[in-house]
Each structure stands twice: as structure tokens, then as C-alpha cells.
Scaffold this active site. Structure first.
Site, short mmCIF file in Angstrom:
data_model
loop_
_atom_site.label_atom_id
_atom_site.label_comp_id
_atom_site.label_asym_id
_atom_site.label_seq_id
_atom_site.Cartn_x
_atom_site.Cartn_y
_atom_site.Cartn_z
N GLY A 70 0.82 -1.14 -0.05
CA GLY A 70 0.00 -0.03 0.06
C GLY A 70 0.72 1.27 -0.01
O GLY A 70 1.77 1.27 0.86
N GLY A 129 -1.68 7.83 0.60
CA GLY A 129 -1.20 8.91 1.40
C GLY A 129 -0.27 8.83 2.59
O GLY A 129 0.80 9.56 3.18
N VAL A 130 -0.73 7.67 3.56
CA VAL A 130 -0.14 7.07 4.68
C VAL A 130 1.09 7.07 4.51
O VAL A 130 2.22 7.29 4.98
CB VAL A 130 -0.89 6.52 5.49
CG1 VAL A 130 -0.20 5.84 6.83
CG2 VAL A 130 -2.10 7.11 6.02
N GLU A 171 0.40 0.76 16.77
CA GLU A 171 0.16 1.83 17.28
C GLU A 171 -1.01 2.86 16.86
O GLU A 171 -1.79 3.74 17.54
CB GLU A 171 1.55 2.85 17.69
CG GLU A 171 1.16 4.10 18.58
CD GLU A 171 0.87 3.75 20.07
OE1 GLU A 171 -0.43 4.05 20.22
OE2 GLU A 171 1.48 3.04 20.77
N LYS A 178 -11.92 0.46 17.35
CA LYS A 178 -11.04 0.98 18.12
C LYS A 178 -11.25 0.72 19.71
O LYS A 178 -10.35 0.60 20.46
CB LYS A 178 -11.13 2.63 17.96
CG LYS A 178 -10.32 3.14 16.68
CD LYS A 178 -10.74 4.48 16.57
CE LYS A 178 -10.17 4.91 15.12
NZ LYS A 178 -10.27 6.55 15.01
N GLY A 180 -4.61 12.29 9.76
CA GLY A 180 -3.57 13.17 9.20
C GLY A 180 -2.50 12.17 8.77
O GLY A 180 -2.11 11.25 9.27
#
Length: 347
Positions: free
Chosen positions: A7, A10-11, A150, A225, A322
Site C-alpha cells: 500500500g 497518503g499514509v 500503534e 477502536k 492526518g
């Protein structure tokens, strides 16, 4: 450390930028030297070179040409994700694919393949951790691999590592969190007078919310989460789909104003609490007293409150999304993977 990106959206690109920018600092401060040897992305193509790929050239190829296969003079092109994991000379797999959180795929398959081939994994995908943490951790341990995740709860804000390291010795009785920046942004804007639909539209325009915002506004993102926090921090595995979940889709200006009149604020919360009958977890909007530590958390910010028996309440707040922030969460795990490897070698 030889790295393969599975992958490269963006990350992944955010992490690549960090590795390039922080190259000297990582070597000097942590003894960590990294080399990107492979990228495999279903939309952006695949490239492999065991001697290493230039990060600036990779980023140029994908951003200007739309494909990493525009990278010049690599050894191989076109490998799929599993071939890249199995046959590249990577030590560590950065798993940042688009994954179905309900099934955990394809990330679960990628993690399993990596561990079976003796390769560590760092990921920001919630699915594998929420659905198969024990099995994947066991497989990693059996093959002397590191498994880092994390970024699955609060992106670059270390919501998982803090209670496991800095808060060691405490019995954490309850965890309460604002774990979705999109919904917190919407609620904040509604407090300023916007309707729900107006606030959602603005969140989409600013990139906080997806075109289909269902996962956020219905609380599903927070539910997964919550499952991760319950399992990893509180020690009790709960099926994510069995966690009671209510979102903010029914929030109105009338409810917002009613809360204001009571000196309270609405927040979408995850609660995980130890009881005499085990751990209880749920996701729901709650009216918090204006003096509550989480009531003042505004905009697309996330926050988490740990109720500890020794230190008392400890609150952590930061960006929950982000590209650079999420890339940083992967870097945290990479540094720990490197330190864990060094520790094994020393022993």
C-alpha cells in the site's frame, strides 16, 4: 532495516517522507538505518530492487506519473502484495492497504504471510488487530517477528503504548475516549450554530469526513477502536460487533442547545470499564459536564482518559488523523521493532 510498503497511498507516502527527512536523525539518535526495497499497491503498481529504491524518485513517480512503475531501472516490476512480502529481501512490512474493517482483509493475509516468512509488520489497519490480535501476535512471536499497530486507535498519538509503558504499575479501571475526529468536529461546529447537515458537509470539504461518512457518524470506526483498547489495554477480548454502538446521526440543534443550558456538551465517547462481571464496553454520545476534561476537546482532535488507581486520571490528547501524523505512528513502531531486534541480538 529493509522495508517493503504494501500500500502506498497518503499514509505510506507520509512515512516515506519522514524516513527521508529524518534519515540522519534516526541513524544518530537510534542507530536505525532504513532502506526501502519494495512498494506494491493495487492502484499505483509495484517496484522492487534489493539494493534499495530512492524515496524522492519513488514519490516523484507516484505523484507526477501516477505509478511507482515509472521508477527507472529497478530490478522488478508488477509484483503483487503477497509475492512482494514472500520474495523481497525486506525485513519489515509496512502494511497500509485499504482494508475492509469488518473482515480485516487483505491486511490479515498480509500479516500472516509476513510472519510466516520471518518478517515484522507495522500497520495502521484496525481490522487485523480488532479481529485477530491474539492469533497474529502468537504467529509473530513464533517467528521472532515484531507486530506494531500503534496507529490503529489515535494515529500518531500513542494511546496504546502510553498505558503499557509510562503507566506501568497502575491498574487502569476505565478508559474513556473521543476517538473519532470527524464526529468531534461536527459536534464542535454544531455548538457554533450549524445544523448537523451543514457541519457534515463542511467536514467533508475539509477532508475530515469521507464521501460516505457512515462509518464515522454511526460510530462504527470508534467501535473497532474500542475493541482494540479493550483487548490490548484492559486485557479482555470483545467481539467488535457485540459492542453496543450509537452514533451522532440523530444529533440536532435542539439537543445541543439543551445541553448548553445545562452547562454540558455532547461528545461521542468510547467507554471501556472494569466491573465485577468483566469488562463492559460501549460507544454512544454522552452529555459531559462542562468541567469534564474531555468536554473541552474541540474540532478534529482526539483525546483519551485513563482512570488509574495510583496516578489518578491521566489524559492524552492529539491528532487522531492526518497523513504525516499517521506516518509518525508507523515510525514509532519501526523504532521499537529496531530496538527489540537489537535486544535479541545482545542477549
Amino acid at each position: 532495516m529493509n522495508i517493503a510498503f504494501i500500500g502506498f497511498g497518503g499514509v505510506g507516502q507520509g512515512l516515506a517522507e519522514i524516513l527521508e527527512e529524518k534519515r540522519d536523525h534516526l541513524k544518530t539518535e537510534y542507530g536505525l538505518e532504513t532502506k526501502v526495497v519494495a512498494v506494491s499497491d493495487v492502484m499505483k503498481g509495484a517496484v522492487y530492487d534489493p539494493d534499495g529504491l530512492s524515496i524522492p524518485e519513488l514519490l516523484r513517480a507516484v505523484r507526477e506519473e501516477g505509478s511507482v512503475e515509472e521508477y527507472p531501472d529497478a530490478q522488478s516490476y508488477g509484483w503483487d502484495s503477497l509475492k512482494t512480502i514472500q520474495e523481497s529481501n525486506a525485513d519489515l512490512i509496512v502494511e497500509v492497504t485499504f482494508t475492509d474493517v469488518k473482515t480485516g482483509q487483505p491486511a490479515i493475509d498480509h500479516c500472516e504471510a509476513a510472519f510466516k516468512h520471518g518478517k515484522s509488520v507495522v500497520t495502521t489497519n484496525k481490522g487485523p488487530v480488532a479481529l485477530k490480535l491474539d492469533e497474529l501476535q502468537t504467529l509473530a512471536d513464533e517467528n521472532d517477528c515484531f507486530f506494531g499497530f500503534e496507529g490503529t486507535v489515535m494515529s500518531g498519538t500513542p494511546a496504546l503504548r502510553l498505558p503499557k509503558t509510562t503507566l506501568m504499575g497502575n491498574d487502569i479501571q476505565e478508559v474513556v475516549g473521543i476517538l473519532n475526529g470527524t464526529t468531534n468536529y461536527i459536534l464542535t461546529e454544531m455548538e457554533q450554530g450549524m445544523s448537523f447537515d451543514q457541519a457534515l458537509k463542511q467536514a467533508q470539504e475539509y477532508g475530515y469526513a469521507e464521501a460516505d461518512p457512515t462509518s464515522d457518524i454511526e460510530g462504527y470506526d470508534v467501535r473497532y477502536k474500542t475493541a482494540i483498547l479493550s483487548h490490548y489495554v484492559m486485557g479482555e477480548a470483545i467481539n467488535a460487533l457485540e459492542i453496543s454502538c450509537e452514533g451522532i446521526a440523530d444529533m440536532t440543534q435542539e439537543k445541543i442547545q439543551e445541553a448548553k443550558a445545562e452547562d454540558k456538551k455532547w461528545k461521542l465517547l468510547a467507554r471501556i470499564k472494569k466491573t465485577d462481571n468483566g469488562v463492559r464496553a460501549y460507544v454512544a454520545p454522552e452529555k459531559l459536564d462542562i468541567n469534564h476534561p474531555l468536554a473541552g476537546v474541540k474540532g478534529a482532535t482526539n483525546a483519551i482518559l485513563y482512570e488509574c488507581d495510583l496516578s489518578g486520571p491521566i489524559m492524552l490528547t492529539g491528532a487522531g488523523a492526518g497523513l504525516k501524523e499517521t506516518g509518525f505512528s508507523l515510525l514509532i513502531d519501526m523504532i521499537h521493532a529496531h530496538q527489540a531486534k537489537k535486544s535479541i541480538i545482545v542477549r
